[in-house]
Design an enzyme around this catalytic site. Structure first.
Site, PDB file in Angstrom:
ATOM      1  N   SER A 127       0.819  -1.218   0.000  1.00 16.53           N
ATOM      2  CA  SER A 127       0.000   0.000   0.000  1.00 16.53           C
ATOM      3  C   SER A 127       0.849   1.262   0.000  1.00 16.53           C
ATOM      4  CB  SER A 127      -0.895   0.003   1.243  1.00 16.53           C
ATOM      5  OG  SER A 127      -1.503   1.259   1.444  1.00 16.53           O
ATOM      6  N   GLU A 129       0.170   3.673   1.724  1.00 16.19           N
ATOM      7  CA  GLU A 129       0.199   4.140   3.115  1.00 16.19           C
ATOM      8  C   GLU A 129       1.524   3.803   3.788  1.00 16.19           C
ATOM      9  OE1 GLU A 129      -2.007   5.848   5.094  1.00 16.19           O
ATOM     10  OE2 GLU A 129      -3.343   6.215   3.396  1.00 16.19           O
ATOM     11  N   TYR A 151      -1.984   0.484  10.362  1.00 11.27           N
ATOM     12  CA  TYR A 151      -2.188  -0.170   9.061  1.00 11.27           C
ATOM     13  C   TYR A 151      -0.930  -0.065   8.206  1.00 11.27           C
ATOM     14  CZ  TYR A 151      -3.851  -0.750   4.242  1.00 11.27           C
ATOM     15  OH  TYR A 151      -3.993  -1.138   2.935  1.00 11.27           O
TER      16      TYR A 151
END
Length: 330
Positions: A127, A129, A151
């Protein structure tokens, strides 16, 4: 027929990928957690060609049994606690499923496919992120990670353990560092769908305001249907590698909101939008924008749906859904 095994089959990406692989002639197996999983029925109704298999990313024996049953050529690990905001409240669960779940799946692949010349090809859903507090713009495959949420931290572990198993055991294991990708199948809790659904309801007179957090955050948004093609392309290469999948464009949440309201011909959108501090994250990711050059050059991949087309697609879909639920004729 080649066989594919997908975790996270009930999610947005899982359903897009299952359709895509079915179109390519694959036998598709999807992993579902627990008995009477309420989301499993929607997969059965929507995609009867998918064979559902029980399993849990928190339980290694169940993953071994699932792979033993499906005997896949390709494994796509899309399952995770994927809602960033939730990860702050359920950090341990996020670490266990989103992080350690990758390790368990890799171990299951080693057990089923063997230690040497393992024939199973593995895709991990990494990801954007992971970049978090970005060190450079745009972000590439070599940009250092600085995650800003549990996360993001769990995804970094998953990404790094894929590299480790690839280098240690010779597994054909790839990670796609996917930037934000959306569509009508996106869950209502995600900001893109929250916006398009609220705009549709406001247009239909079913809702009176849209409550959001940070409007200044910028993201690189693409269409999920485009991005699953990149997952498949990674596993068709001669050598495993990691790739950034992105559009190379960035848009603010405010721009998303303005464009969504414009789609239903509401110009005074600020009258309907309210900010609430409870929707601000403890640590915010301000700007994400990916450089997909490697994917374009090595995979021959490029996004096909533009940002305006994506927003229009989602708003129109939510208008149809909400009107049908309320018995309103459009």
């Amino acid at each position: 027929m080649p066989r594919a095994f997908i975790t996270g089959i009930t999610g947005q990406d899982g359903r897009h990928l299952a359709e895509f692989l079915h179109g390519k002639g694959y036998d598709v197996y999807g992993m579902v957690k627990g008995q009477n999983n309420p989301r499993a029925q929607s997969v059965i109704d929507e995609m009867p060609f998918v064979e559902l298999v029980p399993g849990d990313l928190a339980d290694l024996p169940s993953l071994v049994a699932a792979l033993e049953l499906s005997q896949p050529d390709e494994v796509y690990n899309l399952g995770a606690i994927s809602f960033v905001a939730l990860s702050f409240n359920q950090a341990e669960l996020t670490a266990n499923l989103t992080g350690l779940g990758v390790l368990r799946m890799l171990e299951a692949i080693r057990m089923i496919g063997g230690t040497h010349d393992n024939p199973i090809r593995f895709y991990q859903a990494s990801s954007s992120e992971m970049f978090g507090k970005v060190r450079e713009t745009p972000q590439t495959e070599s940009t250092p990670f600085h995650p800003r949420s549990p996360y993001g931290c769990a995804k970094v572990f998953g990404h790094d353990i894929v590299v480790n198993y690839r280098e240690s055991y010779g597994l054909f294991a790839c990670s796609g560092i996917l930037f934000n990708h959306e569509g009508p199948r996106r869950g209502i809790e995600f900001v893109t769908r929250k916006v398009t659904n609220a705009v549709a309801r406001i247009k239909l007179g079913l809702q009176h305001e849209l409550v959001l957090g940070n409007l200044d955050a910028k993201r690189d948004w693409g269409y999920a249907g485009d991005y699953v093609k990149a997952m498949w392309l990674m596993l068709q290469q001669d050598e495993p590698d990691d790739y950034v999948i992105a559009t190379g464009e960035t848009h603010s949440i405010e721009e998303l909101v303005e464009r969504a309201f414009a789609e239903v011909e509401i110009d005074n959108w600020r009258d309907y939008v309210r900010q609430d501090p409870k929707f601000f994250r403890p640590a915010e990711v301000d700007l994400l924008i990916g450089d997909p050059s490697k994917a374009r050059e090595q995979l021959g991949w490029k996004p096909e749906v533009s940002f305006p087309e994506l927003v229009s697609m989602m708003v129109q879909n939510d208008l149809q859904l909400e009107a049908a639920k309320a018995g309103i004729e459009l």
